[in-house]
Design a protein around this motif. Structure first.
Motif, PDB file in Angstrom:
ATOM      1  N   GLU A 102     -32.692  -0.009  -4.961  1.00  0.00           N
ATOM      2  CA  GLU A 102     -34.102   0.130  -6.807  1.00  0.00           C
ATOM      3  C   GLU A 102     -32.886   0.253  -7.744  1.00  0.00           C
ATOM      4  N   VAL A 103     -33.067  -1.191  -8.982  1.00  0.00           N
ATOM      5  CA  VAL A 103     -32.224  -1.424  -9.603  1.00  0.00           C
ATOM      6  C   VAL A 103     -32.869  -0.570 -11.109  1.00  0.00           C
ATOM      7  N   ARG A 104     -32.434   0.148 -11.230  1.00  0.00           N
ATOM      8  CA  ARG A 104     -32.687   1.121 -12.925  1.00  0.00           C
ATOM      9  C   ARG A 104     -32.053   0.244 -14.365  1.00  0.00           C
ATOM     10  N   VAL A 105     -32.956  -0.246 -15.209  1.00  0.00           N
ATOM     11  CA  VAL A 105     -32.556  -0.476 -16.769  1.00  0.00           C
ATOM     12  C   VAL A 105     -32.879   1.203 -17.499  1.00  0.00           C
ATOM     13  N   THR A 106     -31.091   1.505 -17.937  1.00  0.00           N
ATOM     14  CA  THR A 106     -32.196   2.313 -18.838  1.00  0.00           C
ATOM     15  C   THR A 106     -31.346   1.944 -19.663  1.00  0.00           C
ATOM     16  N   PRO A 107     -31.697   3.135 -21.320  1.00  0.00           N
ATOM     17  CA  PRO A 107     -31.210   2.995 -22.388  1.00  0.00           C
ATOM     18  C   PRO A 107     -30.031   3.348 -22.935  1.00  0.00           C
ATOM     19  N   VAL A 108     -28.460   2.774 -23.616  1.00  0.00           N
ATOM     20  CA  VAL A 108     -26.998   3.735 -23.422  1.00  0.00           C
ATOM     21  C   VAL A 108     -27.087   4.776 -24.261  1.00  0.00           C
ATOM     22  N   ALA A 109     -26.839   6.030 -23.882  1.00  0.00           N
ATOM     23  CA  ALA A 109     -27.181   6.942 -24.751  1.00  0.00           C
ATOM     24  C   ALA A 109     -25.322   7.923 -24.770  1.00  0.00           C
ATOM     25  N   GLY A 110     -25.026   7.944 -25.886  1.00  0.00           N
ATOM     26  CA  GLY A 110     -24.112   9.094 -25.339  1.00  0.00           C
ATOM     27  C   GLY A 110     -22.224   8.542 -25.458  1.00  0.00           C
ATOM     28  N   LYS A 111     -21.156   9.267 -25.514  1.00  0.00           N
ATOM     29  CA  LYS A 111     -19.747   8.565 -25.000  1.00  0.00           C
ATOM     30  C   LYS A 111     -20.068   8.312 -23.882  1.00  0.00           C
ATOM     31  N   LYS A 112     -20.509   9.026 -22.647  1.00  0.00           N
ATOM     32  CA  LYS A 112     -20.274   8.155 -21.168  1.00  0.00           C
ATOM     33  C   LYS A 112     -20.444   7.115 -21.261  1.00  0.00           C
ATOM     34  N   ARG A 117     -28.278  -0.211 -13.048  1.00  0.00           N
ATOM     35  CA  ARG A 117     -27.633   1.387 -12.215  1.00  0.00           C
ATOM     36  C   ARG A 117     -28.458   0.884 -11.176  1.00  0.00           C
ATOM     37  N   ARG A 118     -28.073   0.524  -9.780  1.00  0.00           N
ATOM     38  CA  ARG A 118     -28.306   1.253  -8.362  1.00  0.00           C
ATOM     39  C   ARG A 118     -27.254   2.129  -7.479  1.00  0.00           C
ATOM     40  N   ALA A 119     -27.987   2.843  -7.122  1.00  0.00           N
ATOM     41  CA  ALA A 119     -27.274   4.308  -6.304  1.00  0.00           C
ATOM     42  C   ALA A 119     -26.734   4.637  -7.032  1.00  0.00           C
ATOM     43  N   GLY A 120     -26.867   4.757  -8.182  1.00  0.00           N
ATOM     44  CA  GLY A 120     -25.971   5.888  -9.235  1.00  0.00           C
ATOM     45  C   GLY A 120     -24.627   5.145  -9.868  1.00  0.00           C
ATOM     46  N   GLN A 121     -24.388   3.597  -9.183  1.00  0.00           N
ATOM     47  CA  GLN A 121     -23.092   3.028  -9.547  1.00  0.00           C
ATOM     48  C   GLN A 121     -23.738   1.883 -11.086  1.00  0.00           C
ATOM     49  N   VAL A 122     -22.839   1.548 -12.265  1.00  0.00           N
ATOM     50  CA  VAL A 122     -23.412   0.631 -13.280  1.00  0.00           C
ATOM     51  C   VAL A 122     -23.305  -0.880 -12.425  1.00  0.00           C
ATOM     52  N   VAL A 123     -24.134  -1.838 -12.276  1.00  0.00           N
ATOM     53  CA  VAL A 123     -24.079  -3.113 -12.129  1.00  0.00           C
ATOM     54  C   VAL A 123     -24.698  -4.089 -12.772  1.00  0.00           C
ATOM     55  N   GLY A 124     -24.221  -3.488 -14.114  1.00  0.00           N
ATOM     56  CA  GLY A 124     -25.103  -4.587 -15.289  1.00  0.00           C
ATOM     57  C   GLY A 124     -24.980  -4.095 -16.561  1.00  0.00           C
ATOM     58  N   ARG A 125     -25.275  -4.512 -17.723  1.00  0.00           N
ATOM     59  CA  ARG A 125     -25.371  -4.555 -19.150  1.00  0.00           C
ATOM     60  C   ARG A 125     -25.703  -6.109 -19.549  1.00  0.00           C
TER      61      ARG A 125
END
Length: 387
Positions: free
Chosen positions: A5-15, A65-73
């Motif tokens: 599953e693809v999950r899209v979340t807001p960018v928050a924080g330096k990481k 993110r998919r499976a914890g990996q960043v896959v888009g922005r």
């Protein structure tokens, strides 16, 4: 969240912000035509308090993110100055934007675009334009032609796959932006040379170099001409005084007096042309960072004599509105191009020029690009979708 599953979340924080900046470095690691941007410059562009664009705008960055990996922005943003622009120029009330689009697949891209739509709709926007990252003065448009060679400095690069994905998601072309390759060594066509010669005989026209010792004043003058010259163009949003100062500070290290000219008629500044060495010829070697020693290499290249380059880019040019559509405007444009062409070859070793971007709807500037022998070598597209 399921494994695929693809999950899209807001960018928050330096990481998360670091992940946002780093993604293209992974996606394009094996693409010889991608030029890694300087990460410090990207962070500055994205950071309120550093980029004065945020004084009249707001933005939300998202990561997929998919499976914890960043896959888009992607970014979703609103420029409150753009909301005040005339509707017939493409902006106006209800206009939101998206940009910084990168995705590993059409599915991921769709999820990102949907999230940007959702954010803009919640802010009361009724249409979205993009990609524009963040402003038309930054990196506008999706590269749809010209993936076979690197972009010049301050122009974007993206996967050729994105066009089909974006259009399948319901986004439609609203404007194309052209860049022109100019064969500068041989000289420009005879007709152009005759027009330049006639201008040189005029006692009213004076083409001068900028004075770098008065750089702040010269930058303010140039950008005041720009704001007037471009004010009726599609997509125009004026530079604010804070943005003028910010742009001047960023550009000063790569400004050379021989490459920026102002045209005056009876002592009144009425046109300008800015040319800069293609910094990408150096940046491609640095991997996105000036540390620990690349800063010294870049400073040496810029400051020891004249930086020798293959390509010069013309990012900005303008003639005041009261002269537009006249023969004088064309004559000034040709004179500016010819004077800078001579110095670009003799002092900087340039063999080609890159002129643009130019709006496809800007007939006079398209004519100038063609009249000096330019050929379209890249096309960037801006899309629109109703919300």
């Amino acid at each position: 969240m399921q494994a695929g599953e693809v999950r899209v979340t807001p960018v928050a924080g330096k990481k998360a912000l670091s992940e946002f900046v780093d993604l293209p470095f992974r996606l394009y690691a094996d693409d010889p035509n991608w030029v890694p941007p300087l990460k410090d410059e990207v962070y500055g562009l994205l950071t309120p308090g550093k980029n004065p664009w945020f004084e009249h705008a707001e933005a939300q960055l998202f990561l997929a993110r998919r499976a914890g990996q960043v896959v888009g922005r992607i970014s979703a943003h609103i420029d409150h100055l753009a909301l005040k622009q005339p509707v017939e120029q493409g902006m106006g009330p209800g206009t939101g934007f998206w940009g910084f689009y990168e995705a590993e697949s059409a599915e991921i891209g769709n999820a990102l675009l949907a999230e940007a739509e959702k954010w803009l709709r919640a802010k009361g926007m009724t249409k979205m334009l993009g990609p524009v990252s963040f402003a038309m003065w930054d990196e506008p448009g999706l590269l749809i032609e010209g993936h076979d060679h690197p972009p010049t400095v301050m122009m974007g690069f993206n996967s050729a796959d994105y066009q089909a994905w974006i259009e399948a998601a319901g986004h439609q072309k609203v404007e194309d932006l052209y860049t022109y390759a100019l064969p500068i060594v041989e000289g420009f066509p005879e007709l152009t040379q005759r027009i330049v010669a006639m201008g040189e005989k005029s006692g009213k026209i004076h083409i001068r170099r900028v004075n770098k010792r008065k750089f702040d004043q010269e930058a303010a003058l140039i950008l005041s001409i720009l704001n007037d010259a471009w004010s009726d163009n599609w997509g125009f949003v004026p530079f604010t005084p804070a943005e003028v100062a910010y742009a001047g500070k960023k550009l000063k290290p790569i400004v050379f007096e021989d490459l920026i000219r102002v045209a005056e008629i009876d002592g009144e500044p009425v046109a300008f042309m800015m040319t800069i060495p293609d910094l990408n010829e150096q940046l491609v070697k640095y991997g996105g960072s000036l540390w620990p020693f690349n800063w010294a290499k870049l400073l040496w290249w810029l400051n020891v004599g004249k930086p020798q380059v293959t390509t010069m880019r013309v990012p900005l040019m303008g003639v005041v509105k009261k002269l537009q559509g006249t023969r004088t405007a064309s004559q000034l444009a040709f004179m500016l191009i010819e004077y800078i062409r001579r110095d670009a070859i003799s002092k900087f070793g340039a063999t080609r020029g890159d002129f643009g971007w130019v709006l496809s709807s800007n007939g006079p500037m398209v004519s100038v690009g063609e009249a000096v022998g330019g050929k379209v070598n890249k096309v960037y597209r801006i899309y629109e979708k109703a919300l």
